[in-house]
Enzyme design. Structure first.
Site, PDB file in Angstrom:
ATOM      1  CG  HIS A 105      -2.011   0.889   1.326  1.00  0.00           C
ATOM      2  ND1 HIS A 105      -2.351   1.737   0.309  1.00  0.00           N
ATOM      3  CD2 HIS A 105      -2.895   1.174   2.345  1.00  0.00           C
ATOM      4  CE1 HIS A 105      -3.373   2.505   0.686  1.00  0.00           C
ATOM      5  NE2 HIS A 105      -3.715   2.171   1.920  1.00  0.00           N
ATOM      6  CG  HIS A 156      -4.490   0.535  -8.396  1.00  0.00           C
ATOM      7  ND1 HIS A 156      -5.808   0.480  -8.025  1.00  0.00           N
ATOM      8  CD2 HIS A 156      -3.870   1.338  -7.502  1.00  0.00           C
ATOM      9  CE1 HIS A 156      -5.973   1.234  -6.950  1.00  0.00           C
ATOM     10  NE2 HIS A 156      -4.823   1.752  -6.607  1.00  0.00           N
ATOM     11  CG  ASP A 191       2.973   4.312  -4.612  1.00  0.00           C
ATOM     12  OD1 ASP A 191       3.005   5.440  -4.098  1.00  0.00           O
ATOM     13  OD2 ASP A 191       2.259   3.400  -4.200  1.00  0.00           O
TER      14      ASP A 191
HETATM   15  N1  CMC Z   1       4.498  -6.795 -11.507  1.00  0.00           N
HETATM   16  C1  CMC Z   1       4.328  -7.958 -12.186  1.00  0.00           C
HETATM   17  N2  CMC Z   1       3.171  -8.607 -12.265  1.00  0.00           N
HETATM   18  C2  CMC Z   1       2.110  -8.062 -11.640  1.00  0.00           C
HETATM   19  C3  CMC Z   1       2.210  -6.858 -10.934  1.00  0.00           C
HETATM   20  C4  CMC Z   1       3.450  -6.220 -10.879  1.00  0.00           C
HETATM   21  N3  CMC Z   1       3.600  -5.063 -10.233  1.00  0.00           N
HETATM   22  N4  CMC Z   1       0.997  -6.558 -10.411  1.00  0.00           N
HETATM   23  C5  CMC Z   1       0.171  -7.542 -10.776  1.00  0.00           C
HETATM   24  N5  CMC Z   1       0.849  -8.451 -11.525  1.00  0.00           N
HETATM   25  C6  CMC Z   1       0.300  -9.661 -12.187  1.00  0.00           C
HETATM   26  C7  CMC Z   1       0.114 -10.781 -11.160  1.00  0.00           C
HETATM   27  O1  CMC Z   1       1.231 -11.602 -11.087  1.00  0.00           O
HETATM   28  C8  CMC Z   1      -1.102 -11.480 -11.738  1.00  0.00           C
HETATM   29  O2  CMC Z   1      -0.668 -12.266 -12.830  1.00  0.00           O
HETATM   30  P1  CMC Z   1      -1.334 -13.727 -13.096  1.00  0.00           P
HETATM   31  O3  CMC Z   1      -2.759 -13.431 -13.453  1.00  0.00           O
HETATM   32  O4  CMC Z   1      -0.518 -14.312 -14.187  1.00  0.00           O
HETATM   33  O5  CMC Z   1      -1.207 -14.482 -11.792  1.00  0.00           O
HETATM   34  C9  CMC Z   1      -1.960 -10.347 -12.310  1.00  0.00           C
HETATM   35  O6  CMC Z   1      -1.015  -9.310 -12.655  1.00  0.00           O
HETATM   36  C10 CMC Z   1      -3.000  -9.796 -11.340  1.00  0.00           C
HETATM   37  O7  CMC Z   1      -2.314  -9.384 -10.153  1.00  0.00           O
HETATM   38  P2  CMC Z   1      -2.889  -9.443  -8.668  1.00  0.00           P
HETATM   39  O8  CMC Z   1      -1.756  -9.612  -7.725  1.00  0.00           O
HETATM   40  O9  CMC Z   1      -4.027 -10.405  -8.614  1.00  0.00           O
HETATM   41  O10 CMC Z   1      -3.499  -8.004  -8.510  1.00  0.00           O
HETATM   42  P3  CMC Z   1      -4.008  -7.369  -7.158  1.00  0.00           P
HETATM   43  O11 CMC Z   1      -5.167  -6.526  -7.524  1.00  0.00           O
HETATM   44  O12 CMC Z   1      -4.228  -8.398  -6.102  1.00  0.00           O
HETATM   45  O13 CMC Z   1      -2.760  -6.509  -6.677  1.00  0.00           O
HETATM   46  C11 CMC Z   1      -1.242  -4.724  -6.420  1.00  0.00           C
HETATM   47  C12 CMC Z   1      -2.659  -5.140  -6.868  1.00  0.00           C
HETATM   48  C13 CMC Z   1      -1.166  -3.191  -6.437  1.00  0.00           C
HETATM   49  C14 CMC Z   1      -1.010  -5.206  -4.970  1.00  0.00           C
HETATM   50  C15 CMC Z   1      -0.216  -5.352  -7.377  1.00  0.00           C
HETATM   51  O14 CMC Z   1      -0.436  -4.898  -8.691  1.00  0.00           O
HETATM   52  C16 CMC Z   1       1.217  -5.081  -6.958  1.00  0.00           C
HETATM   53  O15 CMC Z   1       1.771  -5.812  -6.141  1.00  0.00           O
HETATM   54  N6  CMC Z   1       1.855  -3.986  -7.495  1.00  0.00           N
HETATM   55  C17 CMC Z   1       3.177  -3.617  -7.091  1.00  0.00           C
HETATM   56  C18 CMC Z   1       3.102  -2.845  -5.783  1.00  0.00           C
HETATM   57  C19 CMC Z   1       2.518  -1.454  -6.006  1.00  0.00           C
HETATM   58  O16 CMC Z   1       2.919  -0.745  -6.931  1.00  0.00           O
HETATM   59  N7  CMC Z   1       1.592  -1.040  -5.116  1.00  0.00           N
HETATM   60  C20 CMC Z   1       1.040   0.300  -5.125  1.00  0.00           C
HETATM   61  C21 CMC Z   1      -0.426   0.329  -5.406  1.00  0.00           C
HETATM   62  S1  CMC Z   1      -0.994   2.005  -5.720  1.00  0.00           S
HETATM   63  C22 CMC Z   1      -0.927   2.768  -4.196  1.00  0.00           C
HETATM   64  C23 CMC Z   1      -2.174   2.629  -3.432  1.00  0.00           C
HETATM   65  O17 CMC Z   1      -3.228   3.031  -3.954  1.00  0.00           O
HETATM   66  O18 CMC Z   1      -2.085   2.114  -2.296  1.00  0.00           O
END
Ligand code: CMC
Length: 423
Positions: free
Chosen positions: A263, A302, A358
């Site tokens: 986050h 996101h 971010d």
């Molecule tokens: N790098 C590589 N692959 C990714 C990434 C990433 N940053 N984010 C998502 N994916 C892939 C993930 O591996 C999955 O692939 P598959 O379908 O093959 O398994 C797919 O995309 C869906 O990802 P998810 O993890 O189910 O998505 P989520 O909605 O649970 O997670 C997130 C959202 C923000 C936690 C995630 O995208 C992430 O870890 N991003 C990096 C950390 C980041 O930048 N966080 C800041 C968020 S914005 C600030 C805020 O509003 O708090």
């Protein structure tokens, strides 16, 4: 075609039809048909936990609005304190209302000497400023016992002013402590952002006057971070608030959620990632490792935005303005190349992974001289306005205590065995 959903319990043949209202169906109706059968949604990704009139987020189309005002207009024309007023009161202030709001906040920036001297100074010299912030916020509830009167409008107003006003003072104090510098008292002649920069950086000059470009950049960053509907920390604020805890305790819980790298800690992770990549030549290799699932592309993706995060567009522009003042940051070139390569790669395109807020914010903070440990703190300062707006809304909605159910997967009942009889 009717705007409704029908659910049938195939065990009994009974059905219930529930209208689709504003994009949602009232799940409470379903429990009438299916008592004891729960909707399993562990990370709330299909659950609307509240009705809210504060922030509109359309992730498919990259739209973000506070109280109906597009984020782009607010970032261009407004200030953080005006946006805070808007979030909390629902309307932009008149000049008189704004002057009074700014005056009240300016005159509540000081923290009790015991908080600073005895409490904050008690932390170890290398304590993470976010840990200091979380604990100090919780400690404030003991200094303001009247905060427990959460249904008294005067008390609520007072705590809102105090929280918004004191966040920068605590934040800067946490930083000064970690670098062994003396605490700088608030300067009431400065605006909100300039005063924060003064408390951060003032050394021996009688009056600290920050560069106006950097002050404006901070205003923009604070506006962009002020609210983001039902995110993890806001949900924590609403959940803890629903138990009728005082707003300091609830804000401490929200700040704890923001501390997490998924986050508020993501921009810190972006800077670490860019540093580890080190040069443009290593970008392709890093992208390969991301695609192999070894690492994540920090600052990408996101839960809600499946399009470019509108905040990232504004921040990218702000980054260039800041670098005009602070000088070029080589990590920006790596970030730009990463973005270019990722946005042309099917792995990211098919998963709708775009830069989020971010991806560039850490670069700006770093250029302005903030340590990476301060990044989530810089997120918490403006998000306080959003948390408080949601806290007020939740209380006025006559909400019940947040209390989800579970699907139990543990052992069946078993007999207690004395310790010497256990294998
Ligand atoms: N790098 C590589 N692959 C990714 C990434 C990433 N940053 N984010 C998502 N994916 C892939 C993930 O591996 C999955 O692939 P598959 O379908 O093959 O398994 C797919 O995309 C869906 O990802 P998810 O993890 O189910 O998505 P989520 O909605 O649970 O997670 C997130 C959202 C923000 C936690 C995630 O995208 C992430 O870890 N991003 C990096 C950390 C980041 O930048 N966080 C800041 C968020 S914005 C600030 C805020 O509003 O708090």
């Amino acid at each position: 075609m009717t705007d409704s959903v029908t659910i049938t319990d195939n065990r009994t043949g009974e059905s219930i039809e529930i209208p689709i209202d504003n994009g949602g169906v009232d799940a409470r109706q379903w429990s009438k048909l299916l008592p004891g059968t729960w909707f399993f949604d562990p990370s709330f990704s299909t659950t609307a936990a509240a009705e809210s009139a504060i922030t509109e987020l359309d992730g498919e189309n990259g739209i973000l609005r506070y109280r109906g005002y597009p984020i782009e207009d607010l970032a261009e024309n407004s200030t953080y304190l005006e946006v805070a007023y808007l979030l909390i009161h629902g309307e932009l202030p008149t000049q008189t209302q704004f002057d009074e709001w700014v005056h009240e906040i300016t005159y509540h920036t000081f923290i009790h000497e015991n908080v600073r001297k005895r409490f904050m100074e008690g932390f170890h010299h290398d304590a993470h400023p976010m840990g200091i912030l979380v604990s100090t916020l919780a400690a404030l509830s003991t200094f303001y016992p009247d905060a427990k009167n959460i249904f008294d409008p005067d008390s609520r107003h007072k705590q809102i002013i105090r929280l918004i006003a004191k966040m920068p003072t605590i934040a800067a104090g946490a930083h000064r402590h970690s670098v062994g510098m003396p605490f700088v008292y608030p300067d009431n002649s400065l605006d909100f952002c300039s005063n924060f920069l003064s408390m951060m950086w003032k050394v021996a000059e009688p009056h600290y006057q920050p560069d106006p470009v950097l002050v404006r950049a901070l205003e923009v960053l604070f506006i962009l971070h002020a609210d983001h509907e039902q995110n993890c920390s806001t949900t924590a604020m609403r959940v803890v608030g629903s138990a009728h805890a005082d707003p300091y305790s609830a804000a401490a819980a929200a700040t704890s959620a923001l501390y997490g790298p998924r986050h508020g800690g993501a921009n810190e992770a972006v800077i670490r990632m860019l540093g580890a990549i080190g040069s443009l030549d290593n970008v392709d290799d890093y992208i390969k490792r991301v695609k192999a699932g070894e690492v994540r592309l920090q600052g990408f993706g996101h839960r809600v935005y499946k399009n470019y995060d509108p905040r990232a567009t504004i921040i990218k522009r702000t980054a260039y303005e800041v670098f005009e003042v602070t000088g070029h940051n080589d990590l920006l070139d790596i970030a730009l190349k990463l973005e270019e390569v990722a946005l042309a790669d099917d792995y990211f395109v098919s998963r709708k992974l775009y830069p989020n807020v971010d991806f560039y914010s850490g670069l700006i903070y770093q250029a302005m001289g903030f340590s990476t440990e301060m990044f989530p703190v810089l997120f918490a300062i403006p998000r306080t306005a959003g948390w408080l707006a949601h806290w007020l809304e939740m209380l006025d909605q006559d909400s019940r205590i947040a209390r989800p159910r579970q699907l139990y997967t543990g052992p069946e009942v078993r007999a207690y065995a004395p310790i010497d009889a256990r294998s």
